[in-house]
Scaffold this active site. Sequence first.
Site, short mmCIF file in Angstrom:
data_model
loop_
_atom_site.label_atom_id
_atom_site.label_comp_id
_atom_site.label_asym_id
_atom_site.label_seq_id
_atom_site.Cartn_x
_atom_site.Cartn_y
_atom_site.Cartn_z
N GLU A 338 0.81 -1.23 0.00
CA GLU A 338 0.00 0.00 0.00
C GLU A 338 0.84 1.27 0.00
OE1 GLU A 338 -3.98 -1.53 2.27
OE2 GLU A 338 -2.29 -1.04 3.54
C1 TNX Z 1 -4.52 -4.41 4.57
S1 TNX Z 1 -2.66 -6.57 4.09
C2 TNX Z 1 -3.27 -4.09 5.04
C3 TNX Z 1 -3.10 -3.68 6.43
C4 TNX Z 1 -4.41 -3.59 7.15
C5 TNX Z 1 -5.30 -4.74 6.76
C6 TNX Z 1 -6.59 -4.78 7.51
C7 TNX Z 1 -1.71 -5.48 3.96
C8 TNX Z 1 -0.47 -5.89 3.41
N1 TNX Z 1 -2.10 -4.25 4.32
O1 TNX Z 1 -2.41 -2.46 6.49
O2 TNX Z 1 -4.17 -3.60 8.52
O3 TNX Z 1 -5.54 -4.68 5.39
O4 TNX Z 1 -7.32 -5.92 7.22
#
Ligand code: TNX
Length: 529
Positions: A338
């Site tokens: 992200e």
């Molecule tokens: C996605 S999974 C994220 C996390 C969040 C999560 C909550 C991922 C690599 N990043 O930053 O905590 O979803 O479900």
Amino acid sequence: MRVLLVRVSFVLGLLAAGLLAGCASATGSPTVPLASYAGILPAPVSASQTPDKRFDLESGSAVYAASSAAAPVADYLAGLLRPATGYAVPVVASAPSAPAIKLTLSGAPTVVGDEGYRLTVDPSGIVLSAQTAAGLFEGVQTLRQLLPSAIESRKAVQGAPWAVPAGTVTDYPRYAYRGASLDVARHFFDVADVERYIDDIARYKMDYLHLHLTDDQGWRIAVDGYPALTQIGASTEVGGGAGGYYTQAQYKEIVGYAASRYITVIPEIDMPGHVNAAESAYGDLTCDGKAPAPYAGTGTGFSTLCTNSPAVKTFVSTVLKQLAALTPGSYIDIGGDEAQATSASDYARFMTWAAAQVRADGKTPMGWDAITNAQTGSGAVAEYWETTDSATPAFKAAVAAGTKVVLAPANRTYLDQKYDQSTVLGLDWAGPIPLAQAYQWDPSTYLPGVPSAAVEGVEAAMWSETLTSVADLEYLAFPRLTAVAELGWSPAATHDLGAFERRLAAQAAHWAEAGIGFFRAPGVDWPRG
Ligand code: TNX
């Protein structure tokens, strides 16, 4: 059950008074229901139960460690058996005269490999053999499931006869990587909490704990030379609570505790996004040089390191080097998810550099699937968390070039997702995830274009935006954690939802005794309680 226990204690009282010596074994019918080999979870490679025979753990029973290498697991096993039985359960180094539980590193078939075991139970004794202490440890987890559930009590209970049904198990894992992750950044979990979760995952033969140590909301590990990381960066969490962090000594304690359960801790420093906490402590990690305020919300994708700045390079290389020194295992996780606030070219350049830093420290880089947009080198591990089963061309190309895959599809293995619409805790962006959805998939064929040989294993992820206590973690983990554990351990041929649900029903009494709260997922014939 209460009635049964009263009956047991009545019989025991008579036994203690010398009135009914040998009664329980003379009748051959235990008052406490015998466990069944069909209840072992994760399903073993092979198991056969011998009808009408059992081993009784008695007040004089010992654990016999046949070599010094077996002794730590023998001590661990005796420690599991003592509280509930109230027996001394000595650990001895030579064959005792009374029936015993023998732990040995000789005699196991080669097929069990370096984490498997063979367990043989008959009335004259129990023999647990493996090629490594780790294998013995996994066998102990099976043995504890074959004892009456009262064995989980931390107080002495009238659970006798402490009977183990006779039979044989030969068992070893399908995948080398059977992981659970824990996000200690969104909400902080202290050392005792983490150790409890380590014990929870150890029950189901998991061997990696991936600790998500840093995020926008908190930086949770002390780093020499950067005191503000903990003074400021650790000072909050989602919702504005006090946060917290581990000193390096505390972190070593977690690593050591995990190692005593044959679990390797993988530290994750998430970058180049998810870095607001670090930047709130050191403004020179940002491109405008200004430290943002600590963040207690649940947004993602808004922060980025100033990837080309010398201050960032010095910071990241210092952090990675210290983490490598704290990490006996081979993986260091550099996050990489992200990173919407980082340009694609900066991302690729920076993550390629960060992976090289990990290599220079003698470790193997790991990260979320987006790291396949960088060059992380053969043998790096990319953790696939997307909710679709169509990997990107970059992901497939990286795999073809030697990147290994850990599967953590968010819509299957994200334990932070609700079970159903009525679950109070948890998020639902990838869910809800009912039990069957967590269980009904095959890691080896999940991603078209990714050969099964590239799959190192699976991971159950626990993000903590909505979770503040161990009870919260356990409620979301049990039972779905066991679905992921079984996918990681058990042969594909044993995969069967109905049988899995029956195995779960057998586990629930153990959880209840151990104080593990769980969701009574529909489809399982949970014991009344
Ligand atoms: C996605 S999974 C994220 C996390 C969040 C999560 C909550 C991922 C690599 N990043 O930053 O905590 O979803 O479900």
